[in-house]
Every structure is written in structure tokens, then in C-alpha cells.
Design a protein around this motif. Structure first.
Motif, short mmCIF file in Angstrom:
data_model
loop_
_atom_site.label_atom_id
_atom_site.label_comp_id
_atom_site.label_asym_id
_atom_site.label_seq_id
_atom_site.Cartn_x
_atom_site.Cartn_y
_atom_site.Cartn_z
N ALA A 1 36.11 -0.80 -23.56
CA ALA A 1 37.48 -1.35 -23.63
C ALA A 1 38.52 -0.25 -23.50
CB ALA A 1 37.64 -2.10 -24.95
N GLU A 2 38.17 0.96 -23.89
CA GLU A 2 39.12 2.07 -23.79
C GLU A 2 39.55 2.30 -22.34
OE1 GLU A 2 39.37 6.86 -24.86
OE2 GLU A 2 37.47 5.77 -24.97
N ALA A 3 38.62 2.10 -21.40
CA ALA A 3 38.96 2.30 -19.99
C ALA A 3 40.04 1.32 -19.56
CB ALA A 3 37.72 2.14 -19.12
N GLU A 4 39.96 0.07 -20.02
CA GLU A 4 40.97 -0.92 -19.66
C GLU A 4 42.33 -0.54 -20.24
OE1 GLU A 4 42.01 -5.69 -20.09
OE2 GLU A 4 39.96 -4.97 -20.39
N SER A 5 42.35 -0.07 -21.49
CA SER A 5 43.63 0.31 -22.07
C SER A 5 44.21 1.53 -21.37
CB SER A 5 43.46 0.60 -23.57
OG SER A 5 42.60 1.72 -23.78
N ASP A 6 43.34 2.46 -20.94
CA ASP A 6 43.81 3.61 -20.16
C ASP A 6 44.45 3.17 -18.86
OD1 ASP A 6 42.91 5.31 -22.09
OD2 ASP A 6 41.16 6.03 -20.98
N LEU A 7 43.79 2.23 -18.17
CA LEU A 7 44.32 1.76 -16.89
C LEU A 7 45.65 1.04 -17.10
CD1 LEU A 7 44.08 1.31 -13.85
CD2 LEU A 7 42.84 -0.79 -14.34
N ALA A 8 45.76 0.22 -18.14
CA ALA A 8 47.00 -0.49 -18.40
C ALA A 8 48.15 0.49 -18.58
CB ALA A 8 46.84 -1.37 -19.64
N ARG A 9 47.90 1.56 -19.32
CA ARG A 9 48.93 2.58 -19.51
C ARG A 9 49.20 3.33 -18.20
NH1 ARG A 9 46.94 4.49 -23.60
NH2 ARG A 9 45.48 5.94 -22.62
N ASN A 10 48.13 3.66 -17.48
CA ASN A 10 48.31 4.38 -16.23
C ASN A 10 49.15 3.60 -15.23
OD1 ASN A 10 46.76 6.46 -17.20
ND2 ASN A 10 44.97 6.05 -15.92
N VAL A 11 48.91 2.29 -15.12
CA VAL A 11 49.64 1.45 -14.17
C VAL A 11 51.14 1.52 -14.43
CG1 VAL A 11 50.10 -0.94 -13.55
CG2 VAL A 11 47.75 -0.10 -13.58
N GLN A 12 51.55 1.43 -15.69
CA GLN A 12 52.98 1.51 -16.02
C GLN A 12 53.55 2.89 -15.69
OE1 GLN A 12 55.03 -1.03 -17.20
NE2 GLN A 12 56.64 0.48 -16.77
N ILE A 13 52.79 3.95 -16.03
CA ILE A 13 53.24 5.31 -15.76
C ILE A 13 53.34 5.55 -14.25
CG2 ILE A 13 52.57 7.75 -15.95
CD1 ILE A 13 51.29 7.04 -18.66
N GLU A 14 52.35 5.08 -13.50
CA GLU A 14 52.35 5.26 -12.04
C GLU A 14 53.53 4.53 -11.40
OE1 GLU A 14 47.47 5.64 -11.88
OE2 GLU A 14 48.46 3.83 -11.16
N TYR A 15 53.83 3.35 -11.91
CA TYR A 15 54.96 2.59 -11.38
C TYR A 15 56.26 3.37 -11.57
CZ TYR A 15 58.56 -0.98 -10.95
OH TYR A 15 59.67 -1.68 -10.58
N GLU A 16 56.48 3.90 -12.77
CA GLU A 16 57.72 4.63 -13.05
C GLU A 16 57.78 5.93 -12.26
OE1 GLU A 16 60.22 3.49 -14.68
OE2 GLU A 16 59.19 1.65 -15.24
N ASN A 17 56.63 6.59 -12.07
CA ASN A 17 56.62 7.83 -11.28
C ASN A 17 56.96 7.55 -9.82
OD1 ASN A 17 55.91 10.71 -10.78
ND2 ASN A 17 54.23 9.81 -9.62
N SER A 18 56.40 6.47 -9.27
CA SER A 18 56.70 6.11 -7.88
C SER A 18 58.17 5.73 -7.73
CB SER A 18 55.81 4.96 -7.42
OG SER A 18 54.45 5.34 -7.41
#
Length: 518
Positions: free
Chosen positions: A404-421
Motif C-alpha cells: 500500500a505504501e507504493a500507492e501512497s507514494d504514487l498519489a503524492r508523486n502525481v500531485q508533485i509532478e503536476y505542480e512541477n510541470s
């Protein structure tokens, strides 16, 4: 001496025949509706032989072609029972068994999935494998594609939210649907002899590229166009009409190795037509491009550069007044020996008696598009840092996907990647919030840092051009060789390109609404 040579040839033939992979398709049934093929169940007989694997997160369909590039022929007689009266799981009732008309079965099931999804829509991701692979349940590309679909589904599950609090994109998540396009890329099980199949598999890939795969891609495009134009009257639902109420279907195409050859052969004509239409019709250059797919990616593609020359000439000589996410991205590793060495050797032999007008044309006819320096537009490399400051908190997914940790990592990454782009487009773009968004021409080299420490540098071409040809600097964390295409950093880079495809308009509108939010 002749006896020795004959013995060696006979021994080689025995080895090849003894380790020959079956000519038959792997996917010969249709799993009953409701069958869960997630996790370990994917290896069960029911799922491993089915043309469809369904899970809670995604659907995965298979379409296979034989060495002549055709769908596998039927050994069953035509049934007398009308097709409409048949249960889709009853092979005896089908006019043809599942492997004979996998394309028909695929389109039928896509229509059902699209109807169930309604206005939420679906994202259709198509993968065409390359050399040394097939459609077996345990094939490395099949397993990697399952993870890619899982990632896409989790992006929909955790759609990024802009800082302005505005609802981003569709309020509901899209259904993720994958299509694994397979052919006999692996023709022998003998490990030491696999390298010798490079040229025979290139011939098979050419047959597939010129065969029934053209029907498959034409019908996938037709499916996308019809679904996106459902609000128009019957008879006006075609690819020339813009979506009447948003894109119900997003289409992403991925081709690896000889699979890149198959994919490029199917879409290159449409790409050329799309990029020249506005100019040839004397229309406003700001008009959006017609797109065969929302995004097409070729990874370590194995075809000669002369096939790419017409598209390159158009992309490098036309001025693009607006920016859209790329229609075609080609990525080739500098350390890919299969396309850099073996391919060139083979082409040198095959073109020995061909005529060329100059040395440039001769080299283009022997080198793949990713190793021909004249056609390269971008460099992709791993930096010494994890990415720009805007990516603070981003975590690498270098772990098994089940926790489940991998899913929470991805959820956080998606938001961070969106803001970086969004920050990148804010800093380097102009004309936000409308149809004229573009990347500014200034004296700074166009460099974009992605979360994870992958840097994209444009080395040639117009900044707004929708066709990219990337040279990926060989790195064990990015694209170490020909076949390792699912490394975490490369998947993260691809994910961020994919998110651009989905969210660019939302990003630019968000910047226009609140430019001070960054």
C-alpha cells in the motif's frame, strides 16, 4: 571441410527447431465475465489463455498476429447459430473462435466498456512489443504492461488538484483499458541462439506492419473518433469533427523495438497529414492538430531513418505558432547495441546493392532513427539530483508494486509532478488560458527537469514542434539497453509526459486564473 560445414548447419537447424516457439497463438479463449485476473490469478489457465484480463483497476486485451502479419486463421467451420444469439464466452457458438477474429472481439468489448463508462470516458493504452517477446502470461513485457496500466489507473484514482481549489478536468475517473499487440517476436527458446533471430524477426515485423495491424489501428482510431463525436448526428461522427463535449476516449500508443516499426508504419501517414493540413489548406496555423492518438511513443525503435525522413523534413521546416503536447516521441538509448550495432550490420548487408544519391541518404538507410544524428531533437539524461526544488517530497518507486505504501507514494508523486510541470509551463510559456499557448523563443536553451532527476534538453528544432526524437544517454537507471524499458526513472518520465497529455489545458487555464499561485 564440406562435411564439417554440413554438420554445423544441421546441428544449428536441430537446435533452432528444438527450441522453436510454437506458431500457435497464446490467447485462445475468453474468460467468463467477472473473472478477476489481478495478482497471481493472471498466471491461472483461465486468465493466461484469455484474450481479456480484467481487474478492479483496468482491463487488458490481447491481439495476436502470425508471422505473415495476419490474424490467426480459424480451424472451426462457420456456425449456423446467429452471432447475435451467442454468449461471448461460448466458443462453440461463435462464428469463429476468439483467436481468429481478435480485432472484432476487441472492438465489441471496447464498445461495451465505453458504454459502461458513460461520460467519464476511458483511456485506451496500446502497447506493441518487440524482439524476443510474445503474449505469454509470464512474458516480461506483459508483466511490465500490467504495472503500467496499474499506474495509469492510480493516476485516475488520485487525480491532481490545482492550488486554486478548482475542480480539475473530469469530476470522475476514467476507466483504464490496455491493448497488448503481440506477434512472434520470440521464435526460439534457446538462449544462445536468440541473438541470431534478429533479422528473421525483422522480416516478421515487416509482415505485421504491412498486414492486419493496419486494420487494428484504423479501427481503434475509428472507435476513438466515434465515441468522441457521439453528440453529433449519426453520419457525422468521424475523425474530422472535434469532440462535442470533451474527449470520452483518450488514446496512447507505445511501440518497442520492432513494435516501433509496426506502430510507426500504421500512423506515419496520419502524422504527416496532420502536420501539413493547416498549411496545405491555407488555414490558421493556430488550429489544433488532427491527432491519430493523443500520444504515440516509440522506444528503441528498430527501423531505418529513411522511413522517418519525410516526417522529419516537415517537422524541421514548418513554423509552429502554438504549443501542443507532442504527437510522437521517439526515445533511443545510446547504449542500445541491438539498434546501434546489429541493425546497422544487417542493413549494410541488405542494402549492399542499393543506390543512394549521397552519403547522408546511405547512412539514413542503414541507421535507426534514434542513432541518426541529423534527426535528433532532444537529449534525455539522468542528473545528479532528484529533480527541481518543486519536486521536494517526490519518492522513487523502486519497489514491488503490491504494498500500500507504493500507492501512497504514487498519489503524492502525481500531485508533485503536476505542480512541477505547471511551474515549467509558467516560466517558459506565454498566452495562457486560450488556444494560443506557446513556448517563448528566447536566448535560454530549452531545458526541462522532471521529478526523479531526468532532464530533457532540446538540441534542435522549433520549441513548439509536436514531434520529438530523443537520444537517451545510456544509464542503468534510465534505459540501460534495448529491452530494459520499465526502469523506474524512465516510467516516471513517461508518466509525466502522459500527464501533460491529459492535463496541459487545465494547467494553462489554472496559470491564467491565478498566475501568482506558483
Amino acid at each position: 571441410m564440406n562435411r564439417i560445414v554440413s554438420t554445423l548447419v544441421a546441428s544449428l537447424a536441430v537446435l533452432l527447431l528444438g527450441g522453436c516457439v510454437s506458431l500457435a497463438p497464446f490467447r485462445t479463449t475468453i474468460a467468463p465475465p467477472g473473472t478477476d485476473c489481478s495478482g497471481a490469478a493472471a498466471a491461472s489457465t483461465t486468465c493466461a489463455t484469455s484474450t481479456r484480463e480484467s481487474t478492479a483497476l483496468y482491463d487488458l486485451h490481447f491481439v495476436e498476429f502470425d508471422d505473415q502479419g495476419l490474424q490467426y486463421p480459424s480451424s472451426f467451420p462457420v456456425a449456423a447459430v446467429p452471432q447475435a444469439a451467442c454468449d461471448e464466452t461460448s466458443n462453440a457458438c461463435l462464428q469463429q473462435p476468439p483467436w481468429a477474429y481478435q480485432i472484432n472481439n476487441l472492438i465489441k468489448q471496447l464498445n461495451v466498456t465505453a458504454a459502461d463508462a458513460g461520460t467519464d470516458g476511458i483511456t485506451l493504452i496500446v502497447f506493441i512489443h518487440g524482439w524476443k517477446h510474445n503474449a505469454s502470461a509470464s512474458d516480461g513485457n506483459v508483466e511490465g504492461f500490467r504495472k503500467l496500466l496499474q499506474t495509469a489507473a492510480l493516476i485516475e484514482e488520485h487525480r491532481p488538484q490545482p492550488v486554486t481549489g478548482r475542480s480539475l478536468g473530469r469530476p470522475s475517473k476514467r476507466r483504464i483499458v490496455g491493448v497488448y499487440v503481440s506477434w512472434r517476436g520470440s521464435s526460439t527458446d534457446v538462449a544462445g541462439l536468440k541473438e541470431l533471430t534478429f533479422w528473421s524477426r525483422k522480416t516478421a515485423a515487416m509482415h505485421v506492419a504491412q498486414g492486419a495491424s493496419r486494420e487494428l489501428f484504423a479501427r481503434l482510431r475509428g472507435f476513438k473518433c466515434v465515441e468522441n463525436a457521439l453528440d453529433y448526428p449519426v453520419g457525422e461522427r468521424n475523425c474530422n469533427r472535434p469532440p462535442a463535449r470533451g474527449d470520452r476516449v483518450k488514446l496512447v500508443l507505445i511501440g518497442h523495438s520492432f513494435g516501433g516499426l509496426i506502430l510507426y508504419n500504421s500512423i506515419s501517414g496520419s502524422l504527416i497529414e496532420s502536420m501539413t493540413h493547416a498549411f496545405d489548406a491555407n488555414e490558421d496555423s493556430q488550429a489544433p492538430y488532427w491527432r491519430f492518438a493523443d500520444l504515440a511513443v516509440l522506444i528503441n525503435p528498430a527501423f531505418e531513418s529513411t522511413r522517418y525522413t519525410p516526417l522529419h523534413n516537415i517537422a524541421s521546416t514548418t513554423q509552429y505558432a502554438r504549443y501542443e503536447t507532442p504527437m510522437l516521441v521517439t526515445v533511443t538509448s545510446t547504449t542500445d547495441a541491438a539498434t546501434r550495432v546489429f541493425f546497422r550490420w544487417g542493413r549494410a548487408f541488405n542494402t549492399l546493392f542499393e543506390q543512394h544519391v549521397d552519403a547522408e541518404e546511405k547512412n539514413a538507410n542503414r541507421e535507426t532513427v534514434g542513432h541518426h544524428q541529423r534527426y535528433l531533437t532532444h537529449r534525455l539524461e539522468v542528473t545528479d539530483v532528484a529533480g527541481p526544488a518543486a519536486c521536494a517530497g517526490w519518492k522513487s518507486a523502486e519497489k514491488e508494486w503490491s504494498p500500500a505504501e507504493a500507492e501512497s507514494d504514487l498519489a503524492r508523486n502525481v500531485q508533485i509532478e503536476y505542480e512541477n510541470s505547471k511551474r515549467f509551463f509558467h516560466d517558459r510559456g506565454e498566452n495562457f488560458g486560450g488556444d494560443t499557448f506557446r513556448l517563448r523563443d528566447d536566448d535560454r536553451p530549452l531545458v526541462r527537469d522532471f521529478c526523479g532527476g531526468v532532464r530533457l534538453t532540446q538540441t534542435a528544432g522549433n520549441r513548439n514542434v509536436p514531434v520529438w526524437n530523443l537520444s537517451a544517454v545510456g544509464n542503468e537507471k534510465l534505459l540501460p539497453d534495448h529491452s530494459d524499458i520499465m526502469e523506474p526513472l524512465f516510467v516516471a518520465f513517461f508518466r509525466q509526459l502522459y500527464m501533460d497529455t491529459i492535463f496541459l489545458k487545465d494547467m494553462t487555464e489554472d496559470i491564467a486564473r491565478d498566475p501568482g499561485s506558483l
